[in-house]
Write a protein that holds these residues in place. Structure first.
Motif, PDB file in Angstrom:
ATOM      1  N   LEU A  99       0.827  -1.208   0.000  1.00 12.26           N
ATOM      2  CA  LEU A  99       0.000   0.000   0.000  1.00 12.26           C
ATOM      3  C   LEU A  99       0.862   1.259   0.000  1.00 12.26           C
ATOM      4  N   ALA A 100       1.929   1.239   0.796  1.00 15.28           N
ATOM      5  CA  ALA A 100       2.819   2.404   0.849  1.00 15.28           C
ATOM      6  C   ALA A 100       3.513   2.618  -0.493  1.00 15.28           C
ATOM      7  N   LEU A 101       4.017   1.539  -1.079  1.00 13.45           N
ATOM      8  CA  LEU A 101       4.685   1.652  -2.378  1.00 13.45           C
ATOM      9  C   LEU A 101       3.699   2.059  -3.465  1.00 13.45           C
ATOM     10  N   GLY A 102       2.479   1.502  -3.403  1.00 15.95           N
ATOM     11  CA  GLY A 102       1.472   1.841  -4.401  1.00 15.95           C
ATOM     12  C   GLY A 102       1.067   3.302  -4.341  1.00 15.95           C
ATOM     13  N   LEU A 103       0.878   3.813  -3.129  1.00 13.74           N
ATOM     14  CA  LEU A 103       0.542   5.228  -2.983  1.00 13.74           C
ATOM     15  C   LEU A 103       1.700   6.110  -3.430  1.00 13.74           C
ATOM     16  N   GLY A 104       2.917   5.667  -3.143  1.00 11.23           N
ATOM     17  CA  GLY A 104       4.082   6.411  -3.615  1.00 11.23           C
ATOM     18  C   GLY A 104       4.143   6.452  -5.127  1.00 11.23           C
ATOM     19  N   THR A 194      11.846  -0.126 -19.385  1.00 11.29           N
ATOM     20  CA  THR A 194      11.840   0.955 -20.375  1.00 11.29           C
ATOM     21  C   THR A 194      10.871   0.681 -21.517  1.00 11.29           C
ATOM     22  N   TYR A 195      10.508  -0.591 -21.730  1.00  9.07           N
ATOM     23  CA  TYR A 195       9.556  -0.900 -22.799  1.00  9.07           C
ATOM     24  C   TYR A 195       8.193  -0.277 -22.525  1.00  9.07           C
ATOM     25  N   GLN A 196       7.938   0.093 -21.258  1.00  2.07           N
ATOM     26  CA  GLN A 196       6.681   0.740 -20.901  1.00  2.07           C
ATOM     27  C   GLN A 196       6.786   2.262 -20.929  1.00  2.07           C
ATOM     28  N   GLY A 197       7.961   2.769 -21.256  1.00  3.19           N
ATOM     29  CA  GLY A 197       8.159   4.212 -21.310  1.00  3.19           C
ATOM     30  C   GLY A 197       9.103   4.690 -20.222  1.00  3.19           C
ATOM     31  N   LEU A 198       9.732   5.834 -20.454  1.00  2.82           N
ATOM     32  CA  LEU A 198      10.716   6.343 -19.506  1.00  2.82           C
ATOM     33  C   LEU A 198      10.085   6.771 -18.184  1.00  2.82           C
ATOM     34  N   ASP A 199       8.812   7.176 -18.214  1.00  2.00           N
ATOM     35  CA  ASP A 199       8.171   7.564 -16.956  1.00  2.00           C
ATOM     36  C   ASP A 199       8.024   6.359 -16.034  1.00  2.00           C
ATOM     37  N   ILE A 200       7.663   5.207 -16.596  1.00  2.00           N
ATOM     38  CA  ILE A 200       7.560   3.990 -15.790  1.00  2.00           C
ATOM     39  C   ILE A 200       8.942   3.555 -15.315  1.00  2.00           C
ATOM     40  N   ALA A 201       9.927   3.648 -16.203  1.00  2.00           N
ATOM     41  CA  ALA A 201      11.292   3.273 -15.825  1.00  2.00           C
ATOM     42  C   ALA A 201      11.795   4.147 -14.674  1.00  2.00           C
ATOM     43  N   PHE A 202      11.500   5.434 -14.738  1.00  2.00           N
ATOM     44  CA  PHE A 202      11.902   6.352 -13.663  1.00  2.00           C
ATOM     45  C   PHE A 202      11.219   5.974 -12.351  1.00  2.00           C
ATOM     46  N   THR A 203       9.930   5.648 -12.436  1.00  2.00           N
ATOM     47  CA  THR A 203       9.195   5.232 -11.242  1.00  2.00           C
ATOM     48  C   THR A 203       9.797   3.964 -10.650  1.00  2.00           C
ATOM     49  N   MET A 204      10.202   3.033 -11.518  1.00  2.00           N
ATOM     50  CA  MET A 204      10.803   1.787 -11.039  1.00  2.00           C
ATOM     51  C   MET A 204      12.169   2.034 -10.387  1.00  2.00           C
ATOM     52  N   ALA A 205      12.888   3.034 -10.880  1.00  2.00           N
ATOM     53  CA  ALA A 205      14.160   3.390 -10.247  1.00  2.00           C
ATOM     54  C   ALA A 205      13.917   3.885  -8.819  1.00  2.00           C
ATOM     55  N   LEU A 206      12.894   4.714  -8.658  1.00  2.00           N
ATOM     56  CA  LEU A 206      12.537   5.182  -7.316  1.00  2.00           C
ATOM     57  C   LEU A 206      12.094   4.016  -6.436  1.00  2.00           C
ATOM     58  N   LEU A 207      11.363   3.082  -7.043  1.00  2.00           N
ATOM     59  CA  LEU A 207      10.936   1.897  -6.302  1.00  2.00           C
ATOM     60  C   LEU A 207      12.147   1.098  -5.823  1.00  2.00           C
ATOM     61  N   GLY A 208      13.152   0.981  -6.683  1.00  2.00           N
ATOM     62  CA  GLY A 208      14.358   0.260  -6.302  1.00  2.00           C
ATOM     63  C   GLY A 208      15.038   0.887  -5.104  1.00  2.00           C
ATOM     64  N   ALA A 209      15.127   2.212  -5.109  1.00  2.00           N
ATOM     65  CA  ALA A 209      15.724   2.913  -3.968  1.00  2.00           C
ATOM     66  C   ALA A 209      14.882   2.699  -2.712  1.00  2.00           C
ATOM     67  N   ALA A 210      13.556   2.706  -2.878  1.00  2.00           N
ATOM     68  CA  ALA A 210      12.664   2.492  -1.734  1.00  2.00           C
ATOM     69  C   ALA A 210      12.830   1.087  -1.166  1.00  2.00           C
ATOM     70  N   MET A 211      13.038   0.103  -2.036  1.00  2.00           N
ATOM     71  CA  MET A 211      13.220  -1.271  -1.570  1.00  2.00           C
ATOM     72  C   MET A 211      14.478  -1.399  -0.708  1.00  2.00           C
ATOM     73  N   PHE A 212      15.540  -0.728  -1.103  1.00  2.00           N
ATOM     74  CA  PHE A 212      16.759  -0.754  -0.286  1.00  2.00           C
ATOM     75  C   PHE A 212      16.502  -0.107   1.080  1.00  2.00           C
ATOM     76  N   ALA A 213      15.775   1.013   1.072  1.00  2.00           N
ATOM     77  CA  ALA A 213      15.473   1.695   2.331  1.00  2.00           C
ATOM     78  C   ALA A 213      14.607   0.815   3.234  1.00  2.00           C
ATOM     79  N   LEU A 214      13.627   0.143   2.637  1.00  2.00           N
ATOM     80  CA  LEU A 214      12.755  -0.734   3.417  1.00  2.00           C
ATOM     81  C   LEU A 214      13.526  -1.929   3.972  1.00  2.00           C
TER      82      LEU A 214
END
Length: 249
Positions: A99-104, A194-214
């Motif tokens: 839920l936290a990741l989804g809202l983010g 990136t096949y879904q677009g750079l905006d999705i790729a950017f979001t996934m990069a942020l998700l990756g950083a969030a996963m390390f923090a979690l």
């Protein structure tokens, strides 16, 4: 398992082992995604067929097996060294993490849509119709019980598959390689989206950083894997999930 390799692995995995393992597990995904992006073709994936899920389940199982064999017999390292934390509590903890990741993700999407001048959301206070909701956020449920089982099974496998490498194995690297490995992990996570677009790729990069923090906060992999699995079943969007449910009611 070679004794010399085992002693070396006690100090952490060498960077070359991380690189080879990553190539085994994600090389083809990165190739497909990069090729699609460079050819200016983006794909809004909303659902996979049962056949797609079955084929991907077999493919990722084979790649995971190959990667684990490489790590065990060549690198002298076992995933038993990781902090899994598979408990009922850890499983339930995956829900609020999702839920936290989804809202983010929703917040990032709103900001990016605003910067790109995207059309506004449906009228506030009304239940949106399916036509009002972007295709990428619609909830598409399997048609059969078997389809549900396959979807859930593959989603859980994918959650384990990605977080095992992108967080667990990456953080098992030697200390002097850790920062570089974490940066590479974030880029890989973005790269095969990136096949879904750079905006999705950017979001996934942020998700990756969030996963390390979690992971630093929780210290266990399993809740992250469960959260990832839930996201693969219903989509990484709380707003999209609500819209999908409202659309079905």
């Amino acid at each position: 398992m070679n004794a010399d390799n085992t002693r070396a692995a006690d100090q952490g995995l060498a960077g070359i082992h991380i690189l080879i393992t990553g190539a085994i597990m994600f090389g083809e995904f990165l190739w497909f995604s990069s090729s699609a992006w460079l050819s200016v073709e983006t794909y809004a994936v909303t659902a996979y067929s049962d056949t797609d899920n079955f084929q991907m389940l077999l493919f990722q199982t084979s790649r995971l097996t190959l990667a684990l064999l490489y790590l065990y017999y060549v690198a002298g390292w076992s995933i038993r060294r990781l902090s899994w934390g598979i408990t009922v509590y850890a499983t339930l903890l995956g829900i609020p993490i999702f839920l936290a990741l989804g809202l983010g993700q929703d917040l990032v999407a709103i900001v990016l849509d605003g910067l790109q001048g995207a059309p506004p959301n449906p009228t506030e206070g009304t239940a949106p119709s399916p036509e009002d909701v972007p295709v990428a956020t619609q909830l598409v449920a399997p048609a059969t019980a078997g389809g549900w089982l396959l979807t859930i099974g593959y989603a859980l496998l994918n959650g384990v598959y990605e977080e095992l490498f992108l967080v667990g194995i990456v953080l098992a690297v030697r200390q002097d390689w850790r920062v570089a490995a974490m940066v590479a992990s974030v880029l890989v996570r973005a790269g095969f989206h990136t096949y879904q677009g750079l905006d999705i790729a950017f979001t996934m990069a942020l998700l990756g950083a969030a996963m390390f923090a979690l992971y630093r906060l929780i210290g266990k992999l399993w809740p992250l894997m469960v959260a990832h699995g839930i996201a693969d079943i219903v989509g990484l969007s709380v707003i999209g999930l609500v819209y999908g449910i409202l659309g079905e009611s």
